[in-house]
Motif scaffolding. Structure first.
Motif, PDB file in Angstrom:
ATOM      1  N   THR A   7     -14.517 -16.633  15.996  1.00 52.28           N
ATOM      2  CA  THR A   7     -13.956 -17.183  14.773  1.00 52.28           C
ATOM      3  C   THR A   7     -15.117 -17.426  13.816  1.00 52.28           C
ATOM      4  O   THR A   7     -16.113 -18.049  14.198  1.00 52.28           O
ATOM      5  CB  THR A   7     -13.212 -18.500  15.065  1.00 52.28           C
ATOM      6  OG1 THR A   7     -11.999 -18.210  15.751  1.00 52.28           O
ATOM      7  CG2 THR A   7     -12.891 -19.252  13.781  1.00 52.28           C
ATOM      8  N   MET A   8     -15.002 -16.903  12.617  1.00 48.47           N
ATOM      9  CA  MET A   8     -16.103 -16.978  11.660  1.00 48.47           C
ATOM     10  C   MET A   8     -15.756 -17.901  10.505  1.00 48.47           C
ATOM     11  O   MET A   8     -14.620 -17.881   9.999  1.00 48.47           O
ATOM     12  CB  MET A   8     -16.413 -15.584  11.126  1.00 48.47           C
ATOM     13  CG  MET A   8     -16.805 -14.579  12.197  1.00 48.47           C
ATOM     14  SD  MET A   8     -18.268 -15.065  13.127  1.00 48.47           S
ATOM     15  CE  MET A   8     -19.515 -15.091  11.826  1.00 48.47           C
ATOM     16  N   GLY A   9     -16.737 -18.672  10.087  1.00 45.64           N
ATOM     17  CA  GLY A   9     -16.507 -19.606   8.998  1.00 45.64           C
ATOM     18  C   GLY A   9     -17.649 -19.615   7.999  1.00 45.64           C
ATOM     19  O   GLY A   9     -18.755 -19.140   8.291  1.00 45.64           O
ATOM     20  N   TRP A  10     -17.347 -20.141   6.839  1.00 44.38           N
ATOM     21  CA  TRP A  10     -18.348 -20.393   5.802  1.00 44.38           C
ATOM     22  C   TRP A  10     -18.280 -21.868   5.415  1.00 44.38           C
ATOM     23  O   TRP A  10     -17.188 -22.411   5.211  1.00 44.38           O
ATOM     24  CB  TRP A  10     -18.092 -19.539   4.559  1.00 44.38           C
ATOM     25  CG  TRP A  10     -18.421 -18.095   4.714  1.00 44.38           C
ATOM     26  CD1 TRP A  10     -17.560 -17.088   5.049  1.00 44.38           C
ATOM     27  CD2 TRP A  10     -19.692 -17.482   4.533  1.00 44.38           C
ATOM     28  NE1 TRP A  10     -18.216 -15.898   5.100  1.00 44.38           N
ATOM     29  CE2 TRP A  10     -19.530 -16.102   4.777  1.00 44.38           C
ATOM     30  CE3 TRP A  10     -20.958 -17.958   4.194  1.00 44.38           C
ATOM     31  CZ2 TRP A  10     -20.592 -15.191   4.684  1.00 44.38           C
ATOM     32  CZ3 TRP A  10     -22.011 -17.057   4.108  1.00 44.38           C
ATOM     33  CH2 TRP A  10     -21.823 -15.686   4.342  1.00 44.38           C
ATOM     34  N   PHE A  33     -23.551 -21.498   4.200  1.00 41.45           N
ATOM     35  CA  PHE A  33     -23.883 -21.225   5.599  1.00 41.45           C
ATOM     36  C   PHE A  33     -22.756 -20.476   6.281  1.00 41.45           C
ATOM     37  O   PHE A  33     -21.585 -20.811   6.125  1.00 41.45           O
ATOM     38  CB  PHE A  33     -24.110 -22.532   6.357  1.00 41.45           C
ATOM     39  CG  PHE A  33     -25.276 -23.341   5.866  1.00 41.45           C
ATOM     40  CD1 PHE A  33     -25.108 -24.288   4.867  1.00 41.45           C
ATOM     41  CD2 PHE A  33     -26.537 -23.168   6.418  1.00 41.45           C
ATOM     42  CE1 PHE A  33     -26.169 -25.053   4.417  1.00 41.45           C
ATOM     43  CE2 PHE A  33     -27.612 -23.925   5.983  1.00 41.45           C
ATOM     44  CZ  PHE A  33     -27.430 -24.866   4.971  1.00 41.45           C
ATOM     45  N   CYS A  34     -23.127 -19.506   7.049  1.00 41.99           N
ATOM     46  CA  CYS A  34     -22.209 -18.791   7.914  1.00 41.99           C
ATOM     47  C   CYS A  34     -22.211 -19.485   9.277  1.00 41.99           C
ATOM     48  O   CYS A  34     -23.263 -19.956   9.735  1.00 41.99           O
ATOM     49  CB  CYS A  34     -22.696 -17.353   8.047  1.00 41.99           C
ATOM     50  SG  CYS A  34     -21.774 -16.326   9.189  1.00 41.99           S
ATOM     51  N   ALA A  35     -21.034 -19.535   9.911  1.00 40.95           N
ATOM     52  CA  ALA A  35     -20.939 -20.188  11.208  1.00 40.95           C
ATOM     53  C   ALA A  35     -19.996 -19.402  12.109  1.00 40.95           C
ATOM     54  O   ALA A  35     -19.098 -18.718  11.619  1.00 40.95           O
ATOM     55  CB  ALA A  35     -20.427 -21.617  11.049  1.00 40.95           C
ATOM     56  N   ALA A  36     -20.219 -19.526  13.404  1.00 44.45           N
ATOM     57  CA  ALA A  36     -19.397 -18.793  14.367  1.00 44.45           C
ATOM     58  C   ALA A  36     -18.985 -19.702  15.515  1.00 44.45           C
ATOM     59  O   ALA A  36     -19.731 -20.596  15.928  1.00 44.45           O
ATOM     60  CB  ALA A  36     -20.166 -17.589  14.910  1.00 44.45           C
ATOM     61  N   SER A  37     -17.797 -19.417  16.022  1.00 41.87           N
ATOM     62  CA  SER A  37     -17.257 -20.192  17.133  1.00 41.87           C
ATOM     63  C   SER A  37     -16.528 -19.259  18.089  1.00 41.87           C
ATOM     64  O   SER A  37     -15.883 -18.312  17.654  1.00 41.87           O
ATOM     65  CB  SER A  37     -16.294 -21.247  16.612  1.00 41.87           C
ATOM     66  OG  SER A  37     -15.536 -21.803  17.660  1.00 41.87           O
ATOM     67  N   SER A  38     -16.613 -19.573  19.366  1.00 44.88           N
ATOM     68  CA  SER A  38     -15.880 -18.790  20.356  1.00 44.88           C
ATOM     69  C   SER A  38     -14.468 -19.329  20.573  1.00 44.88           C
ATOM     70  O   SER A  38     -13.687 -18.755  21.322  1.00 44.88           O
ATOM     71  CB  SER A  38     -16.637 -18.773  21.682  1.00 44.88           C
ATOM     72  OG  SER A  38     -16.822 -20.101  22.143  1.00 44.88           O
TER      73      SER A  38
END
Length: 124
Positions: free
Chosen positions: A33-36, A95-100
């Motif tokens: 899952t990708m976020g900004w 910022f870019c962020a990622a989650s499993s």
């Protein structure tokens, strides 16, 4: 482990557009899952947008709905943030962020990996 590298920031005039990119490596991108998020001077980091890997849905901060769009290219392991009708209030480090996780989180602790950030400055 996931590495995230943002690009595409810079200076733009109010009313203009800009596209941010975030390249991911180190883990199967399509299951992230990708976020900004963004952080303006003197303010806390806030959620901007996210894309869920599990259902493909997108989520946005109310103030950017209709102006920003998050998209991803799984073949390129890249997530994008398309920004239009920019205002000086959009000035921040993005910022870019990622989650499993399969669900989207609106808070920082819901993401496990972060990029270094890219500056977006909107002049009036």
């Amino acid at each position: 482990q996931v590495q995230l590298v943002e690009s595409g920031g810079g200076l733009v005039q109010a009313g203009g557009s800009m596209r941010l990119s975030c390249a991911a490596s180190g883990r199967t991108f399509r299951s992230l899952t990708m976020g900004w998020f963004r952080q303006a001077p003197g303010k806390e980091r806030e959620f901007v947008a996210a894309h869920s890997w599990s259902d493909g849905n997108t989520y946005y901060l109310d103030s950017v709905k209709g102006r920003f769009a998050i998209s991803r290219d799984n073949a390129k392991n890249t997530v994008y943030l398309h920004m239009s009708s920019l205002t000086p209030e959009d000035t921040a480090v993005y910022f870019c962020a990622a989650s499993s996780r399969y669900y989207v989180s609106y808070v920082q602790k819901g993401y496990d990996y972060w990029g270094q950030g890219t500056q977006v400055t909107v002049s009036s």
